[in-house]
Structures are given as structure tokens and as C-alpha cells.
Design a protein around this motif. Structure first.
Motif, PDB file in Angstrom:
ATOM      1  N   ILE A 138      44.855  38.560  29.834  1.00  0.00           N
ATOM      2  CA  ILE A 138      45.457  38.536  31.173  1.00  0.00           C
ATOM      3  C   ILE A 138      44.930  39.752  31.931  1.00  0.00           C
ATOM      4  CG2 ILE A 138      47.590  38.596  32.519  1.00  0.00           C
ATOM      5  CD1 ILE A 138      49.049  37.446  30.097  1.00  0.00           C
ATOM      6  N   LEU A 139      44.320  39.507  33.091  1.00  0.00           N
ATOM      7  CA  LEU A 139      43.795  40.582  33.927  1.00  0.00           C
ATOM      8  C   LEU A 139      44.396  40.495  35.320  1.00  0.00           C
ATOM      9  CD1 LEU A 139      41.025  39.091  32.445  1.00  0.00           C
ATOM     10  CD2 LEU A 139      40.147  41.332  33.065  1.00  0.00           C
ATOM     11  N   LYS A 140      44.762  41.634  35.863  1.00  0.00           N
ATOM     12  CA  LYS A 140      45.238  41.710  37.235  1.00  0.00           C
ATOM     13  C   LYS A 140      44.185  42.413  38.080  1.00  0.00           C
ATOM     14  CE  LYS A 140      50.125  41.860  35.930  1.00  0.00           C
ATOM     15  NZ  LYS A 140      51.373  42.663  35.961  1.00  0.00           N
ATOM     16  N   VAL A 141      43.985  41.902  39.289  1.00  0.00           N
ATOM     17  CA  VAL A 141      43.016  42.511  40.190  1.00  0.00           C
ATOM     18  C   VAL A 141      43.495  43.919  40.551  1.00  0.00           C
ATOM     19  CG1 VAL A 141      41.889  42.354  42.434  1.00  0.00           C
ATOM     20  CG2 VAL A 141      42.348  40.282  41.128  1.00  0.00           C
ATOM     21  N   PRO A 142      42.649  44.926  40.371  1.00  0.00           N
ATOM     22  CA  PRO A 142      43.063  46.305  40.688  1.00  0.00           C
ATOM     23  C   PRO A 142      43.469  46.446  42.143  1.00  0.00           C
ATOM     24  CG  PRO A 142      40.995  46.278  39.461  1.00  0.00           C
ATOM     25  CD  PRO A 142      41.278  44.861  39.855  1.00  0.00           C
ATOM     26  N   GLU A 143      44.402  47.348  42.393  1.00  0.00           N
ATOM     27  CA  GLU A 143      44.820  47.627  43.767  1.00  0.00           C
ATOM     28  C   GLU A 143      43.608  48.075  44.579  1.00  0.00           C
ATOM     29  OE1 GLU A 143      47.612  47.076  45.084  1.00  0.00           O
ATOM     30  OE2 GLU A 143      49.055  46.895  43.427  1.00  0.00           O
ATOM     31  N   GLY A 144      43.490  47.517  45.788  1.00  0.00           N
ATOM     32  CA  GLY A 144      42.391  47.891  46.670  1.00  0.00           C
ATOM     33  C   GLY A 144      41.136  47.078  46.481  1.00  0.00           C
ATOM     34  N   GLU A 145      41.078  46.267  45.440  1.00  0.00           N
ATOM     35  CA  GLU A 145      39.905  45.423  45.182  1.00  0.00           C
ATOM     36  C   GLU A 145      40.091  44.074  45.870  1.00  0.00           C
ATOM     37  OE1 GLU A 145      36.164  44.567  43.251  1.00  0.00           O
ATOM     38  OE2 GLU A 145      37.292  46.445  43.450  1.00  0.00           O
ATOM     39  N   LEU A 146      39.037  43.564  46.505  1.00  0.00           N
ATOM     40  CA  LEU A 146      39.103  42.259  47.144  1.00  0.00           C
ATOM     41  C   LEU A 146      39.145  41.171  46.070  1.00  0.00           C
ATOM     42  CD1 LEU A 146      36.492  42.716  50.010  1.00  0.00           C
ATOM     43  CD2 LEU A 146      38.976  42.672  50.221  1.00  0.00           C
ATOM     44  N   HIS A 149      36.010  38.970  45.610  1.00  0.00           N
ATOM     45  CA  HIS A 149      34.894  39.736  45.049  1.00  0.00           C
ATOM     46  C   HIS A 149      35.101  39.943  43.552  1.00  0.00           C
ATOM     47  CE1 HIS A 149      32.510  43.675  44.658  1.00  0.00           C
ATOM     48  NE2 HIS A 149      31.638  42.698  44.805  1.00  0.00           N
ATOM     49  N   PHE A 150      36.325  40.279  43.174  1.00  0.00           N
ATOM     50  CA  PHE A 150      36.661  40.455  41.762  1.00  0.00           C
ATOM     51  C   PHE A 150      36.440  39.150  40.993  1.00  0.00           C
ATOM     52  CE2 PHE A 150      39.537  40.374  38.148  1.00  0.00           C
ATOM     53  CZ  PHE A 150      39.413  41.647  37.603  1.00  0.00           C
ATOM     54  N   ALA A 156      31.005  35.788  36.626  1.00  0.00           N
ATOM     55  CA  ALA A 156      29.634  36.079  36.193  1.00  0.00           C
ATOM     56  C   ALA A 156      29.638  36.702  34.796  1.00  0.00           C
ATOM     57  CB  ALA A 156      28.952  37.019  37.186  1.00  0.00           C
ATOM     58  N   LEU A 157      30.579  37.614  34.545  1.00  0.00           N
ATOM     59  CA  LEU A 157      30.691  38.222  33.220  1.00  0.00           C
ATOM     60  C   LEU A 157      31.099  37.194  32.175  1.00  0.00           C
ATOM     61  CD1 LEU A 157      32.442  41.536  34.291  1.00  0.00           C
ATOM     62  CD2 LEU A 157      30.256  41.415  33.078  1.00  0.00           C
ATOM     63  N   ILE A 228      34.367  46.706  32.003  1.00  0.00           N
ATOM     64  CA  ILE A 228      35.212  47.824  32.431  1.00  0.00           C
ATOM     65  C   ILE A 228      34.597  48.520  33.638  1.00  0.00           C
ATOM     66  CG2 ILE A 228      36.071  50.098  31.753  1.00  0.00           C
ATOM     67  CD1 ILE A 228      36.392  48.967  28.919  1.00  0.00           C
ATOM     68  N   GLN A 229      33.267  48.663  33.623  1.00  0.00           N
ATOM     69  CA  GLN A 229      32.585  49.331  34.729  1.00  0.00           C
ATOM     70  C   GLN A 229      32.504  48.440  35.963  1.00  0.00           C
ATOM     71  OE1 GLN A 229      28.726  50.804  33.700  1.00  0.00           O
ATOM     72  NE2 GLN A 229      28.288  51.631  35.730  1.00  0.00           N
ATOM     73  N   ASP A 230      32.084  47.180  35.783  1.00  0.00           N
ATOM     74  CA  ASP A 230      31.871  46.294  36.930  1.00  0.00           C
ATOM     75  C   ASP A 230      33.173  45.870  37.595  1.00  0.00           C
ATOM     76  OD1 ASP A 230      29.232  46.503  36.264  1.00  0.00           O
ATOM     77  OD2 ASP A 230      29.020  44.458  35.497  1.00  0.00           O
ATOM     78  N   LEU A 231      34.201  45.607  36.781  1.00  0.00           N
ATOM     79  CA  LEU A 231      35.467  45.123  37.330  1.00  0.00           C
ATOM     80  C   LEU A 231      36.395  46.256  37.747  1.00  0.00           C
ATOM     81  CD1 LEU A 231      36.230  42.241  34.784  1.00  0.00           C
ATOM     82  CD2 LEU A 231      35.218  42.041  37.067  1.00  0.00           C
ATOM     83  N   ARG A 232      36.092  47.459  37.305  1.00  0.00           N
ATOM     84  CA  ARG A 232      36.908  48.647  37.601  1.00  0.00           C
ATOM     85  C   ARG A 232      38.369  48.439  37.219  1.00  0.00           C
ATOM     86  NH1 ARG A 232      37.232  50.972  42.756  1.00  0.00           N
ATOM     87  NH2 ARG A 232      37.413  48.899  43.675  1.00  0.00           N
TER      88      ARG A 232
END
Length: 267
Positions: A138-146, A149-150, A156-157, A228-232
Motif C-alpha cells: 500500500i502506497l500513499k502519494v507523498p504530500e505535495g506530489e502531483l 505524475h506519481f 513505469a516502475l 524510493i528515489q523516483d517516487l520520493r
């Protein structure tokens, strides 16, 4: 070789986490009762295609710690699939359906619950063994990330992951579920929290041994670093656990359910 991607059914995903004051056994018993009552509703039997009840287990605790993820309280996921959004809306707007979930502790935001409408995208789907092990991310889109785009970066990953030789060998099914806007108004009207953009990856490994092979594969480890790097993403925003999947309803059961409903009406 890349695996074809297909967007299939619409579904409603309920993600619930056990509150600190309930044991795993008590928490899961409450979810089981809710699902049993909901499946008694004719509106559900005639509109739903499939329902699975998913409980977290301890199979991957070692993998979770090795990845630096924190142990989490027990999870339960209720996944109901429909052919169209209209079928979903018919169920969610039905009075008895709304009354069943209204005020329930399992659906309260402060209890860590989130319910959302989602789309199912299948990445791998092939016959699997009877000893399959299920893994949930389960992943949540980080705050401030579109969110869009995420989503593009995540997909892709995931495409890179399913193309890995270890994945092709060890994973029999991989699906991506992500929440959309199709039921947001109805859910909010019912007092049900719709979370910030959330993605659920469901993997079915050929066996527990095969899951270990995937996690320890060099290609997977590199991909995790890239993710971890690409998705922040912060590790706080990621949950990974083994799961017990309990099928509760599928469309082949509809004739039986409809016959029971007719018998009950005529008696």
C-alpha cells in the motif's frame, strides 16, 4: 518481454487497520460479521461480480524488517468488483447498504480506515499453484506530489518489475489498484473518508519460497532503490505485508443467490 497491461473492472476498496484497543482476532471477527451482513443484501448479490476479504499475516515480517519498514497493526482489506461504475453506484446509494456501514468503527477515519473507488489494472495473470503466497503493498502519494505524475512513475516502475526474470518465474498474478473520483461524492455523503491518492499492489507468488527469491533478487533490490528515489516516498507511507485472501462471493454464485432471494420472497 513486457507483460500486457489491461484495465478491467471497477471496484471499491476498503482498507481498515486494527485499532490499538482491539486484538487481531477481535478485529477480524468484526470485519467478518460486516461482510456476512453485507452479502445478505439483494442489491449486493445482483450487482457485485466478486468480493474478497483480505487479512494481513506474519509471513513477510522478516522481509519487512529487512527493507526498513516498520511493523504495522493488522490490516483488513475488503475488495468488491463490479462490471461498471453504475453497478457500484447502485450498491453504494442503496439505503440498506448505507445503513449497514453508517457509524461503524471500522469505517471511521480516526480508526485508520479509508474506503475508495478504484480501478484494477492487471500486470501479470497466469495459472498459479495451490501453495500461492499473497503479498500486499500500500502506497500513499507523498504530500505535495502531483497524483497523476506519481501514478505514471509508479506504473513505469511496476512494468520494469514484472519484466524481471525472477518476477516472471515466481509471480503468477500482479494487479495494481488505484483510487479514482467515481464514487467520491457518494462516499463523502455517507461519512466515509476518501484518502489522498492511494495505490495497492497485490502480488500472488507461486509459494512462500518464490516470494523470498523475488525479494532477494538483485534486479528487485535495484528497482526498490530506484523506487524510493523516483517516487520520493517515505517509508512511513508504505506498508507491505503477507495476506490471507478469503473469497466471499463471485458472479457464478448469482443464480444461487437469486433463487434464495426469490424463495424468501415467496415464502
Amino acid at each position: 518481454m513486457s507483460t500486457p497491461t489491461s484495465t478491467e473492472r471497477f471496484c471499491v476498496i476498503g482498507i481498515h487497520q486494527a485499532p490499538p484497543d482491539l486484538s487481531k482476532k477481535e478485529f477480524e471477527a468484526g470485519i467478518e460479521t460486516l461482510v456476512a451482513n453485507w452479502l445478505e443484501l439483494p442489491i449486493v448479490k445482483t450487482n457485485a461480480l466478486k468480493m474478497d476479504m483480505i487479512f494481513s499475516n506474519a509471513l513477510f515480517e522478516g522481509q519487512v524488517r529487512a527493507a526498513g519498514l516498520a511493523d504495522s497493526r493488522p490490516f483488513a482489506i475488503i475488495k468488491t468488483e463490479y462490471e461498471t461504475v453504475d453497478n457500484m453506484v447502485a450498491v453504494m446509494q442503496h439505503r440498506e447498504s448505507q445503513e449497514l456501514v453508517a457509524g461503524r468503527e471500522e469505517f471511521k477515519q480516526e480508526r485508520g480506515a479509508s474506503v475508495f473507488s478504484g480501478e484494477v489494472t492487471t500486470k501479470i495473470d497466469k495459472p498459479g499453484s495451490k501453495d500461492r503466497a499473497h503479498g500486499i503493498v500500500i502506497l500513499k502519494v507523498p504530500e505535495g506530489e502531483l497524483p497523476d505524475h506519481f501514478a505514471r512513475k509508479l506504473e513505469a516502475l511496476l512494468d520494469r518489475f514484472v519484466a524481471l526474470p525472477a518476477t516472471q518465474k515466481c509471480v503468477s498474478k500482479c494487479t495494481l489498484l488505484h483510487n479514482g473520483k467515481s464514487l467520491e461524492n457518494q462516499l463523502n455523503a455517507m461519512g466515509i473518508h476518501t484518502p489522498r491518492r492511494t495505490f495497492v499492489i497485490h502480488m500472488e507468488y507461486e509459494s512462500l519460497y518464490h516470494s523470498m527469491e523475488v525479494v532477494s533478487d538483485a534486479g528487485t533490490l535495484k528497482l526498490l532503490g530506484d523506487a524510493i528515489q523516483d517516487l520520493r516516498v517515505s517509508l512511513i507511507d508504505v506498508s507491505y505485508f503477507g495476506a490471507d485472501v478469503i473469497p466471499k462471493f463471485h458472479e457464478e454464485m448469482r443464480p444461487i443467490c437469486e433463487a434464495e432471494c426469490a424463495s424468501s420472497t415467496n415464502s
